[in-house]
Design a protein around this motif. Structure first.
Motif, PDB file in Angstrom:
ATOM      1  N   PHE A  43       0.871  -1.176   0.000  1.00  0.00           N
ATOM      2  CA  PHE A  43       0.000   0.000   0.000  1.00  0.00           C
ATOM      3  C   PHE A  43       0.909   1.226   0.000  1.00  0.00           C
ATOM      4  N   CYS A  44       0.902   1.966  -1.093  1.00  0.00           N
ATOM      5  CA  CYS A  44       1.707   3.184  -1.208  1.00  0.00           C
ATOM      6  C   CYS A  44       0.775   4.287  -1.693  1.00  0.00           C
ATOM      7  N   ARG A  45       0.069   4.888  -0.764  1.00  0.00           N
ATOM      8  CA  ARG A  45      -1.043   5.760  -1.138  1.00  0.00           C
ATOM      9  C   ARG A  45      -0.762   7.233  -0.806  1.00  0.00           C
ATOM     10  N   ASN A  46      -1.041   8.067  -1.796  1.00  0.00           N
ATOM     11  CA  ASN A  46      -1.040   9.520  -1.612  1.00  0.00           C
ATOM     12  C   ASN A  46       0.319  10.095  -1.227  1.00  0.00           C
ATOM     13  N   VAL A  47       1.389   9.542  -1.798  1.00  0.00           N
ATOM     14  CA  VAL A  47       2.710  10.128  -1.596  1.00  0.00           C
ATOM     15  C   VAL A  47       3.359  10.504  -2.926  1.00  0.00           C
ATOM     16  N   LEU A  48       3.113   9.736  -3.987  1.00  0.00           N
ATOM     17  CA  LEU A  48       3.754  10.010  -5.275  1.00  0.00           C
ATOM     18  C   LEU A  48       3.313  11.339  -5.865  1.00  0.00           C
ATOM     19  N   ILE A  49       2.179  11.862  -5.422  1.00  0.00           N
ATOM     20  CA  ILE A  49       1.704  13.156  -5.919  1.00  0.00           C
ATOM     21  C   ILE A  49       2.641  14.291  -5.498  1.00  0.00           C
ATOM     22  N   TYR A  50       3.498  14.059  -4.515  1.00  0.00           N
ATOM     23  CA  TYR A  50       4.427  15.092  -4.064  1.00  0.00           C
ATOM     24  C   TYR A  50       5.759  15.041  -4.811  1.00  0.00           C
ATOM     25  N   PHE A  51       5.925  14.067  -5.712  1.00  0.00           N
ATOM     26  CA  PHE A  51       7.176  13.893  -6.433  1.00  0.00           C
ATOM     27  C   PHE A  51       7.055  14.446  -7.849  1.00  0.00           C
ATOM     28  N   ASP A  52       8.201  14.726  -8.471  1.00  0.00           N
ATOM     29  CA  ASP A  52       8.189  15.039  -9.892  1.00  0.00           C
ATOM     30  C   ASP A  52       8.275  13.724 -10.677  1.00  0.00           C
ATOM     31  N   ASP A  53       8.228  13.822 -11.997  1.00  0.00           N
ATOM     32  CA  ASP A  53       8.172  12.609 -12.835  1.00  0.00           C
ATOM     33  C   ASP A  53       9.384  11.706 -12.623  1.00  0.00           C
ATOM     34  N   ALA A  54      10.557  12.310 -12.515  1.00  0.00           N
ATOM     35  CA  ALA A  54      11.775  11.500 -12.363  1.00  0.00           C
ATOM     36  C   ALA A  54      11.758  10.742 -11.041  1.00  0.00           C
ATOM     37  N   SER A  55      11.364  11.415  -9.961  1.00  0.00           N
ATOM     38  CA  SER A  55      11.320  10.751  -8.653  1.00  0.00           C
ATOM     39  C   SER A  55      10.233   9.687  -8.603  1.00  0.00           C
ATOM     40  N   ARG A  56       9.103   9.946  -9.275  1.00  0.00           N
ATOM     41  CA  ARG A  56       8.043   8.925  -9.325  1.00  0.00           C
ATOM     42  C   ARG A  56       8.548   7.655  -9.995  1.00  0.00           C
ATOM     43  N   ARG A  57       9.291   7.820 -11.085  1.00  0.00           N
ATOM     44  CA  ARG A  57       9.808   6.634 -11.790  1.00  0.00           C
ATOM     45  C   ARG A  57      10.792   5.869 -10.914  1.00  0.00           C
ATOM     46  N   ILE A  58      11.652   6.586 -10.210  1.00  0.00           N
ATOM     47  CA  ILE A  58      12.605   5.922  -9.311  1.00  0.00           C
ATOM     48  C   ILE A  58      11.858   5.178  -8.208  1.00  0.00           C
ATOM     49  N   ALA A  59      10.856   5.835  -7.609  1.00  0.00           N
ATOM     50  CA  ALA A  59      10.072   5.183  -6.555  1.00  0.00           C
ATOM     51  C   ALA A  59       9.364   3.948  -7.096  1.00  0.00           C
ATOM     52  N   ALA A  60       8.787   4.056  -8.293  1.00  0.00           N
ATOM     53  CA  ALA A  60       8.081   2.923  -8.891  1.00  0.00           C
ATOM     54  C   ALA A  60       9.036   1.750  -9.123  1.00  0.00           C
TER      55      ALA A  60
END
Length: 285
Positions: free
Chosen positions: A218-235
């Motif tokens: 469950f990884c909810r409502n945190v990726l909205i605070y990242f930019d595209d590059a950080s979202r891809r790294i997190a994913a």
């Protein structure tokens, strides 16, 4: 705001770059007031005379200042049974899929990240106890992680106010909580001891990898605070922390399809979730 002058443009840029490198969170001029308030808070707490003085302390991590600084920027809006359609999906579909081809003595691992003050991992535990008939047939490991060490301490303590419990029935509160006073309740010791809490930054693989692989994240409502590059790294990091065929649940305004091609979309009656391919054929549900 305080006796300190506003940050110069270059100071603000350097500070936001530092925060981005450390957390993946991105802040623009639109968030200047939000950022400056927290900087002033830490300058006062550390007795810094100026921003350059404080920034030097921050970069040197004097007395663990980086951790304390990052803690001031985390958003901890949460309560029990938030987005409970995903909890329904957990017991009606996701767990059934995960146990179909495994031994009953193999632990089921569920990760709540970020877990904030603990409402989400405790909600998962409560929901399983009340709604999954096979809960006693499997070893279940629930891990709650967050970048904010302050909220992890509160999660371990397990004390909650009325707002956190507003979606729980009196029956559940009576069964799983002990009243401290008219405004606060503590979740029972058995549940506090059943969940492991840890610090993690999901854009830092050296912190995510040691947690091992999970059946469901469950990884909810945190990726909205990242930019595209950080979202891809997190994913990519979360993908590596999922077992083949495992599932990840995001917040209602987040879509993994717009972030990474690594995951398949799985559509169930109660929720749309994302699945790490298991190497075999599996269609959209």
């Amino acid at each position: 705001m305080s006796e300190f002058p506003a940050l110069a443009q270059e100071e603000f840029r350097r500070l936001c770059e530092f925060l981005y490198r450390r957390t993946g969170m991105i802040f623009t001029e639109a968030k200047r007031y939000y950022v400056e308030r927290r900087v002033v808070e830490r300058m006062l707490a550390t007795g810094s005379d100026s921003f350059p003085d404080y920034f030097a302390r921050l970069r040197a991590d004097a007395q663990g200042e980086i951790e304390l600084f990052v803690n001031t920027f985390t958003v901890n809006e949460t309560y029990f049974y938030r987005e409970d359609h995903q909890l329904k999906c957990l017991t009606s579909d996701l767990l059934g899929s995960r146990i179909r081809t495994r031994r009953s003595d193999a632990a089921l691992r569920i990760w709540s990240v970020p877990c904030s003050t603990g409402e989400e991992p405790y909600s998962i535990a409560l929901w399983l106890l009340e709604n999954w008939a096979l809960v006693d047939d499997y070893e279940i490991e629930i891990v709650g992680s967050d970048i904010d060490t302050r909220v992890l301490g509160l999660a371990r303590e397990g004390i909650f106010g009325k707002r956190s419990l507003m979606r729980l029935s009196p029956y559940l509160i009576e069964k799983y909580f002990v009243s401290i006073d008219a405004e606060r309740w503590q979740i029972i010791a058995d549940l506090r001891e059943s969940i492991r809490f840890s610090q993690v930054n999901i854009v830092e693989p050296r912190q995510t990898r040691p947690h091992g692989r999970f059946d469901i994240i469950f990884c909810r409502n945190v990726l909205i605070y990242f930019d595209d590059a950080s979202r891809r790294i997190a994913a990519e990091n979360l993908y590596e922390n999922l077992l083949p065929g495992g599932f990840i649940c995001l917040g209602h305004s987040e879509s993994m399809s717009r972030i990474s091609p690594l995951f398949d979309v799985s559509r169930f009656e109660d929720a749309i979730v994302y699945q790490r391919p298991d190497g075999g054929a599996h269609a959209d549900r």
